[in-house]
Motif scaffolding. Structure first.
Motif, PDB file in Angstrom:
ATOM      1  N   SER A 155      -7.314  -2.916   4.357  1.00  0.00           N
ATOM      2  CA  SER A 155      -6.455  -2.963   3.170  1.00  0.00           C
ATOM      3  C   SER A 155      -6.304  -1.572   2.560  1.00  0.00           C
ATOM      4  CB  SER A 155      -7.063  -3.912   2.129  1.00  0.00           C
ATOM      5  OG  SER A 155      -8.356  -3.458   1.793  1.00  0.00           O
ATOM      6  N   ASP A 156      -7.172  -0.652   2.947  1.00  0.00           N
ATOM      7  CA  ASP A 156      -7.214   0.657   2.274  1.00  0.00           C
ATOM      8  C   ASP A 156      -6.505   1.764   3.037  1.00  0.00           C
ATOM      9  OD1 ASP A 156      -8.872  -0.610   0.484  1.00  0.00           O
ATOM     10  OD2 ASP A 156     -10.679  -0.072   1.607  1.00  0.00           O
TER      11      ASP A 156
ATOM     12  N   HIS B 119       1.326  -3.407   5.539  1.00  0.00           N
ATOM     13  CA  HIS B 119       1.419  -2.306   4.579  1.00  0.00           C
ATOM     14  C   HIS B 119       2.875  -1.930   4.277  1.00  0.00           C
ATOM     15  CE1 HIS B 119      -2.808  -0.997   3.934  1.00  0.00           C
ATOM     16  NE2 HIS B 119      -3.006  -1.583   5.114  1.00  0.00           N
TER      17      HIS B 119
ATOM     18  N   ALA C 263       4.499  -4.736   2.172  1.00  0.00           N
ATOM     19  CA  ALA C 263       3.923  -4.738   0.820  1.00  0.00           C
ATOM     20  C   ALA C 263       4.557  -3.671  -0.072  1.00  0.00           C
ATOM     21  CB  ALA C 263       2.411  -4.521   0.894  1.00  0.00           C
TER      22      ALA C 263
ATOM     23  N   LEU D 218      -7.121  -9.189   2.325  1.00  0.00           N
ATOM     24  CA  LEU D 218      -5.967  -8.278   2.380  1.00  0.00           C
ATOM     25  C   LEU D 218      -5.097  -8.338   1.126  1.00  0.00           C
ATOM     26  CD1 LEU D 218      -5.051  -8.847   6.122  1.00  0.00           C
ATOM     27  CD2 LEU D 218      -5.753  -6.681   5.084  1.00  0.00           C
TER      28      LEU D 218
ATOM     29  N   LYS E 233      -6.270  -6.800  -2.398  1.00  0.00           N
ATOM     30  CA  LYS E 233      -6.376  -5.339  -2.432  1.00  0.00           C
ATOM     31  C   LYS E 233      -5.021  -4.675  -2.196  1.00  0.00           C
ATOM     32  CE  LYS E 233     -10.383  -3.455  -1.390  1.00  0.00           C
ATOM     33  NZ  LYS E 233     -11.401  -2.874  -0.511  1.00  0.00           N
ATOM     34  N   ILE E 234      -4.235  -5.261  -1.308  1.00  0.00           N
ATOM     35  CA  ILE E 234      -2.943  -4.631  -0.989  1.00  0.00           C
ATOM     36  C   ILE E 234      -1.970  -4.779  -2.153  1.00  0.00           C
ATOM     37  CG2 ILE E 234      -0.907  -5.030   0.482  1.00  0.00           C
ATOM     38  CD1 ILE E 234      -2.716  -4.797   2.840  1.00  0.00           C
ATOM     39  N   ARG E 235      -1.995  -5.930  -2.826  1.00  0.00           N
ATOM     40  CA  ARG E 235      -1.128  -6.081  -4.003  1.00  0.00           C
ATOM     41  C   ARG E 235      -1.530  -5.073  -5.082  1.00  0.00           C
ATOM     42  NH1 ARG E 235       2.004 -10.529  -3.737  1.00  0.00           N
ATOM     43  NH2 ARG E 235       1.250 -12.290  -2.494  1.00  0.00           N
TER      44      ARG E 235
ATOM     45  N   ARG F  94      -2.997  -2.217  -4.562  1.00  0.00           N
ATOM     46  CA  ARG F  94      -2.702  -0.873  -4.104  1.00  0.00           C
ATOM     47  C   ARG F  94      -1.229  -0.484  -4.277  1.00  0.00           C
ATOM     48  NH1 ARG F  94      -3.959   1.952   1.765  1.00  0.00           N
ATOM     49  NH2 ARG F  94      -2.369   3.530   1.507  1.00  0.00           N
ATOM     50  N   TYR F  95      -0.328  -1.421  -3.929  1.00  0.00           N
ATOM     51  CA  TYR F  95       1.093  -1.091  -3.998  1.00  0.00           C
ATOM     52  C   TYR F  95       1.764  -1.603  -5.271  1.00  0.00           C
ATOM     53  CZ  TYR F  95       0.345   0.200   0.877  1.00  0.00           C
ATOM     54  OH  TYR F  95      -0.132   0.775   2.022  1.00  0.00           O
TER      55      TYR F  95
END
Ligand code: SER
Length: 350
Positions: free
Chosen positions: A207-208, A224, A227, A339, A342-344, A346-347
């Motif tokens: 996710s990072d 990614h 997202a 996923l 963390k991805i939400r 992050r973006y």
């Protein structure tokens, strides 16, 4: 190369863990966990580490694992108890520069094994050497063979189609040689200078970080890219199936194998498995989580052929039996629990 365990002032050097490829995807995840556990980490990478990773390391060397002088400096300065040799040139990039891939992946690995053996001699005890191998070690001869031999164990179909895969098999074999047979005829031979342990990883999703230069990249890339609200052209067919796992599971596997009592290990190289989605399964879940996502399938024939040479699933029963490997997630729960949150964040698409 000499590795006196004492400094010039006579003090014993502090034991450290050496991590090569420290700035890569797996390096990020591994150094996070190792540093939380209070380990002293010495990092090595061809590029300057980002500040976050650097702050978790006691020391960091910028340079090439093929640079003998650099390895001599590390050897002279530190007493190394364990090596995580993560540096490698991955499967897609390796096909554009096969000889460079061989140099980095095989000669570099040999340099690190030699460093481990020298450290072992100076310390009078074996040095643990963790080596991430890959699903690229496999070479299914045809798509039909891939469909009829759905689950493959460690000893089947190991005639890899990529230079990276060939290099990983070579690294596995070199590690086994350094562990069991190194300098077989030398009178002053040390028994088992290297405690070599390797895992054949499937495609890994973090996710990072976003992967680069690999051929399993379509899975994490799709997540990614979508997202970020962008369209994604997937470079393999929708029915393409290979195993994947999340980065925390991969790090957990590496650390569990590192911690396992040696007498429990029946092999040097283990498969680990979690889930085996098709590319269409990735599309289904990203569209569920990001309604309106645009995914097209635009197969790149060369990269498709590489993924077609990797098995649909790997038999990980040896890892389960010998050191208690169990995956954390199913494909669905990896999206839901790891996923997406963390991805939400992050973006910023929460
Ligand atoms: N993820 C790697 C690659 O695609 C496989 O180990 O090259």
């Amino acid at each position: 190369m000499s590795a006196d365990p004492h400094t010039p002032s006579g003090h014993r050097r502090e034991k450290v863990i050496l991590v090569t490829g420290a700035g890569g995807e797996m390096g990020h995840g591994l150094i996070d966990v190792l540093s939380c556990d209070g380990n002293q980490i010495v990092a090595m990478d061809v590029r300057e580490l980002d500040a976050g990773v650097r702050s978790k390391c006691r020391d960091a060397f910028v340079g090439d694992i093929c640079d003998g002088g650099l390895l001599e400096r590390v050897n002279a300065q530190y007493e190394i108890g364990e090596i995580f040799h993560l540096a490698a040139l991955l499967s897609t990039r390796g096909e554009f520069a096969p000889e460079t891939a061989h140099h980095v992946n095989v000669d570099g690995t040999l340099n690190l094994l030699k460093l481990a053996a020298e450290q072992a001699r100076a310390q009078g005890q074996g040095v643990k050497f963790m080596f991430p191998s890959s699903i690229a070690a496999y070479g299914m001869p045809s798509v039909e063979a891939k469909r009829t031999n759905r689950v493959v164990n460690e000893d089947q179909f190991t005639h890899a189609h990529t230079m990276y895969g060939v290099n990983k098999v070579a690294g596995e074999e070199l590690g086994r040689y350094y562990q069991d047979h190194y300098r077989k005829l030398a009178k002053d031979r040390m028994v088992r200078p290297v405690d070599f342990r390797s895992i054949r990883f499937p495609g890994i999703i973090s996710s990072d970080t976003v992967p680069a230069g690999g051929t399993s990249d379509y899975g994490p890339e799709m997540i990614h890219v979508v997202a970020q609200g962008k369209a994604y052209d997937c470079f393999v067919r929708p029915d393409t199936r290979i195993p994947f796992m999340t980065m925390p599971e991969a790090i957990d596997a590496l650390l569990r194998l590192a911690a396992a009592p040696k007498e429990r290990l029946t092999r040097c190289v283990y498969n680990v498995s979690a889930f085996s989605p098709t590319a269409a399964d990735f599309e289904r879940l990203v569209k569920r989580d990001f309604p309106g996502a645009q995914v097209s399938f635009v197969p790149d024939l060369g990269r498709q052929a590489i993924v077609d040479s990797w098995p649909e699933e790997c038999d990980d029963s040896a890892a389960r039996r010998d050191w208690g490997w169990t995956p954390t997630y199913t494909f669905e729960s990896a999206f839901e629990k790891y996923l997406m949150p963390k991805i939400r964040a992050r973006y910023g698409k929460a």
